[in-house]
Design a protein around this motif. Structure first.
Motif, PDB file in Angstrom:
ATOM      1  N   GLY A  74     -24.335 -40.476 -67.715  1.00  0.00           N
ATOM      2  CA  GLY A  74     -25.605 -40.959 -67.734  1.00  0.00           C
ATOM      3  C   GLY A  74     -25.626 -41.751 -65.699  1.00  0.00           C
ATOM      4  N   LEU A  75     -24.725 -42.795 -66.187  1.00  0.00           N
ATOM      5  CA  LEU A  75     -23.821 -43.836 -64.897  1.00  0.00           C
ATOM      6  C   LEU A  75     -23.725 -42.857 -63.760  1.00  0.00           C
ATOM      7  N   GLU A  76     -23.099 -42.168 -63.933  1.00  0.00           N
ATOM      8  CA  GLU A  76     -22.384 -41.211 -63.263  1.00  0.00           C
ATOM      9  C   GLU A  76     -23.585 -40.208 -62.447  1.00  0.00           C
ATOM     10  N   ALA A  77     -24.216 -39.670 -62.966  1.00  0.00           N
ATOM     11  CA  ALA A  77     -25.720 -39.091 -62.503  1.00  0.00           C
ATOM     12  C   ALA A  77     -26.294 -39.650 -62.158  1.00  0.00           C
ATOM     13  N   VAL A  78     -26.659 -40.585 -62.054  1.00  0.00           N
ATOM     14  CA  VAL A  78     -27.820 -42.201 -61.773  1.00  0.00           C
ATOM     15  C   VAL A  78     -26.308 -41.836 -60.115  1.00  0.00           C
ATOM     16  N   ARG A  79     -25.580 -42.675 -60.720  1.00  0.00           N
ATOM     17  CA  ARG A  79     -24.533 -43.029 -59.132  1.00  0.00           C
ATOM     18  C   ARG A  79     -25.184 -41.675 -57.996  1.00  0.00           C
ATOM     19  N   LEU A  80     -24.690 -40.238 -58.263  1.00  0.00           N
ATOM     20  CA  LEU A  80     -24.786 -39.562 -57.723  1.00  0.00           C
ATOM     21  C   LEU A  80     -26.263 -38.676 -57.395  1.00  0.00           C
ATOM     22  N   ILE A  93     -19.147 -28.135 -72.860  1.00  0.00           N
ATOM     23  CA  ILE A  93     -19.729 -29.033 -71.521  1.00  0.00           C
ATOM     24  C   ILE A  93     -20.709 -29.699 -71.440  1.00  0.00           C
ATOM     25  N   ASP A  94     -21.366 -30.538 -71.114  1.00  0.00           N
ATOM     26  CA  ASP A  94     -22.821 -31.302 -71.260  1.00  0.00           C
ATOM     27  C   ASP A  94     -22.706 -31.629 -69.528  1.00  0.00           C
ATOM     28  N   ILE A  95     -24.455 -32.319 -69.922  1.00  0.00           N
ATOM     29  CA  ILE A  95     -25.046 -32.530 -68.923  1.00  0.00           C
ATOM     30  C   ILE A  95     -25.230 -33.426 -68.575  1.00  0.00           C
ATOM     31  N   ALA A  96     -25.106 -34.474 -67.695  1.00  0.00           N
ATOM     32  CA  ALA A  96     -26.133 -35.369 -67.874  1.00  0.00           C
ATOM     33  C   ALA A  96     -27.897 -35.548 -66.836  1.00  0.00           C
ATOM     34  N   ILE A  97     -28.668 -35.656 -67.492  1.00  0.00           N
ATOM     35  CA  ILE A  97     -29.724 -36.196 -65.931  1.00  0.00           C
ATOM     36  C   ILE A  97     -30.447 -36.971 -65.671  1.00  0.00           C
ATOM     37  N   PRO A  98     -29.887 -37.724 -64.792  1.00  0.00           N
ATOM     38  CA  PRO A  98     -30.581 -38.787 -65.003  1.00  0.00           C
ATOM     39  C   PRO A  98     -31.804 -39.369 -64.511  1.00  0.00           C
ATOM     40  N   TYR A 105     -32.112 -47.179 -63.578  1.00  0.00           N
ATOM     41  CA  TYR A 105     -31.808 -46.737 -63.937  1.00  0.00           C
ATOM     42  C   TYR A 105     -32.241 -46.855 -65.606  1.00  0.00           C
ATOM     43  N   LEU A 106     -32.989 -45.994 -66.399  1.00  0.00           N
ATOM     44  CA  LEU A 106     -33.405 -46.118 -67.719  1.00  0.00           C
ATOM     45  C   LEU A 106     -32.821 -45.222 -68.504  1.00  0.00           C
ATOM     46  N   GLY A 107     -32.227 -44.621 -68.417  1.00  0.00           N
ATOM     47  CA  GLY A 107     -31.193 -42.866 -69.476  1.00  0.00           C
ATOM     48  C   GLY A 107     -31.082 -42.485 -68.788  1.00  0.00           C
ATOM     49  N   ALA A 108     -31.304 -41.228 -69.477  1.00  0.00           N
ATOM     50  CA  ALA A 108     -30.820 -39.738 -69.311  1.00  0.00           C
ATOM     51  C   ALA A 108     -31.133 -39.123 -70.260  1.00  0.00           C
ATOM     52  N   VAL A 109     -31.550 -37.512 -69.275  1.00  0.00           N
ATOM     53  CA  VAL A 109     -31.416 -36.613 -70.666  1.00  0.00           C
ATOM     54  C   VAL A 109     -30.150 -35.676 -70.301  1.00  0.00           C
ATOM     55  N   MET A 110     -30.076 -36.045 -71.941  1.00  0.00           N
ATOM     56  CA  MET A 110     -28.243 -35.700 -71.951  1.00  0.00           C
ATOM     57  C   MET A 110     -28.994 -33.335 -72.400  1.00  0.00           C
ATOM     58  N   LYS A 161     -27.081 -23.565 -62.921  1.00  0.00           N
ATOM     59  CA  LYS A 161     -28.786 -23.322 -62.391  1.00  0.00           C
ATOM     60  C   LYS A 161     -29.617 -24.348 -63.055  1.00  0.00           C
ATOM     61  N   ILE A 162     -29.341 -24.603 -64.706  1.00  0.00           N
ATOM     62  CA  ILE A 162     -29.734 -24.957 -65.624  1.00  0.00           C
ATOM     63  C   ILE A 162     -30.139 -26.378 -65.426  1.00  0.00           C
ATOM     64  N   SER A 163     -29.535 -26.835 -65.370  1.00  0.00           N
ATOM     65  CA  SER A 163     -28.957 -28.721 -64.716  1.00  0.00           C
ATOM     66  C   SER A 163     -30.046 -28.842 -63.717  1.00  0.00           C
ATOM     67  N   ASN A 164     -30.053 -28.328 -62.491  1.00  0.00           N
ATOM     68  CA  ASN A 164     -30.896 -28.219 -61.215  1.00  0.00           C
ATOM     69  C   ASN A 164     -32.651 -27.868 -61.829  1.00  0.00           C
ATOM     70  N   MET A 165     -32.455 -27.371 -62.858  1.00  0.00           N
ATOM     71  CA  MET A 165     -33.945 -27.093 -63.220  1.00  0.00           C
ATOM     72  C   MET A 165     -34.482 -28.440 -63.799  1.00  0.00           C
ATOM     73  N   LEU A 166     -34.488 -28.582 -64.829  1.00  0.00           N
ATOM     74  CA  LEU A 166     -33.873 -29.770 -65.727  1.00  0.00           C
ATOM     75  C   LEU A 166     -34.271 -31.056 -64.675  1.00  0.00           C
ATOM     76  N   PHE A 167     -33.417 -31.712 -63.694  1.00  0.00           N
ATOM     77  CA  PHE A 167     -33.136 -32.690 -62.987  1.00  0.00           C
ATOM     78  C   PHE A 167     -34.888 -32.759 -62.316  1.00  0.00           C
ATOM     79  N   LEU A 168     -35.435 -31.411 -61.500  1.00  0.00           N
ATOM     80  CA  LEU A 168     -36.756 -31.059 -60.857  1.00  0.00           C
ATOM     81  C   LEU A 168     -37.249 -31.319 -62.089  1.00  0.00           C
TER      82      LEU A 168
END
Length: 345
Positions: A74-80, A93-98, A105-110, A161-168
């Motif tokens: 989560g911290l790396e995602a918010v940094r980026l 494989i895991d994905i962090a969505i800030p 930073y409140l947290g993340a969707v993992m 592609k899925i990670s970008n969709m979740l981010f938006l």
């Protein structure tokens, strides 16, 4: 927002409703999804947690590794300020969505719990937490070998592609929730100053039922106030045939404008309008309009705290994801990063 209380996700999201959405997203994407706070501690239960990961998280010696992955991811995602795809301590494989509000930073969707069907394309992925107790990890892998083999697989491209969709999606939902919370707080504070105050006193003609109309009128007024004065030379047109279209664009900034409508205003065919417009402006109609709206968006990002989703709406984009894409194309970075960079200078 500086207190721990102000950083709680529950202040911005109805977690019960969010969990239902999270369950639906997990079903559609085939990913396991979990929402955590800024410490990596879950604030929702897992949606579609894989049997292997479920058993690992039940192990008191291995659970801290999982939580550390969630926290660091989560911290790396918010940094980026972008989705962060990585490998957990079991090379899954895991994905962090800030999740951020006002750069806090409140947290993340993992999301994740998948294996790559084309691991050669994920060679650059980082294992964010390495095992300090390799024998324990090897033993757990042997015990859960069958469950591990049942973890679903995806291509690296599908994961991205899925990670970008979740981010938006997450950004849109957070910004919408923030806008509603701010409006509610405004009325609560105003009502607190006078025990008998009524909404009709604050905003004559409006009722609680159309509070969203109040919000819309407020943001429309803000946008119009900042954008009504253009820079010298802007909006001028040397071709009188095109003048009705140019005037319409500058006086209807919140509308989704189409070339055929503009051609009709100018009483010419769409093809002839396109040729005249390109000759007058040096670019095609779509590019001109997109560049202009990005320019207006920059002004709103610089001088207001209006959420990105509202700016998208005020400038006539069909949905925030498309607005972000167009903004990045012309500005070279996302609206959120543009605002951050402008305010740091």
């Amino acid at each position: 927002m500086t207190t721990l209380e102000s950083l709680q996700i529950s202040k911005f999201l109805d977690l019960k409703k969010w969990k239902r959405l999270q369950d639906s997203l997990a079903t559609v994407t085939k990913l396991a999804i979990l929402t955590v706070d800024y410490k990596g501690i879950p604030v929702t239960s897992h949606s579609s947690c894989q049997a292997f990961c479920r058993n690992v998280r039940k192990d008191p010696e291995l659970l801290p590794y999982c939580q550390k992955c969630d926290s660091r991811g989560g911290l790396e995602a918010v940094r980026l300020n972008a989705p962060y795809v990585y490998l957990c301590h079991f090379n899954i494989i895991d994905i962090a969505i800030p999740i951020t509000v006002d750069d806090k930073y409140l947290g993340a969707v993992m999301a994740g719990q998948v294996r790559l069907s084309d691991p050669e394309n994920g060679m650059e992925l980082e294992q964010i937490v390495s095992s300090k107790n390799k024998s324990l990890h090897r033993l757990k892998e042997e015990q859960l070998k069958e469950a591990y083999e049942q973890i679903p697989t995806m291509t690296y491209e599908e994961v991205v592609k899925i990670s970008n969709m979740l981010f938006l999606l997450c950004n849109y939902i957070i910004e919408e929730a923030l806008g509603k919370n701010l409006l509610a707080e405004m009325f609560e504070k105003a009502a607190g100053t006078d025990e008998g105050i009524a909404l009709s006193t604050l905003l004559p003609g409006f009722t609680i039922k159309n509070i969203e109309s109040v919000k819309k009128n407020m943001t429309n007024a803000i946008a119009d106030a900042y954008l009504k004065n253009t820079l010298p030379g802007e909006g001028t047109c040397t071709n009188p045939v095109l003048k009705p279209a140019i005037d319409y664009i500058y006086h209807n900034k919140s509308k989704n404008i189409h070339l055929t409508h503009m051609a009709g205003l100018c009483h010419v065919s769409p093809s002839y309008f396109s040729r005249l417009f390109a000759k007058e402006t040096g670019e095609n109609f779509t590019a001109y309009l997109s560049r202009l709206k990005v320019q207006w968006a920059k002004q709103l990002l610089e001088v207001t705290d209006m959420p990105v989703s509202q700016i998208s709406d005020e400038l006539g984009f069909n949905e925030p994801g498309y607005f972000i894409k167009i903004f990045k194309k012309f500005a070279g970075l996302t609206p959120a990063l543009y605002r951050k960079a402008f305010r740091e200078n």
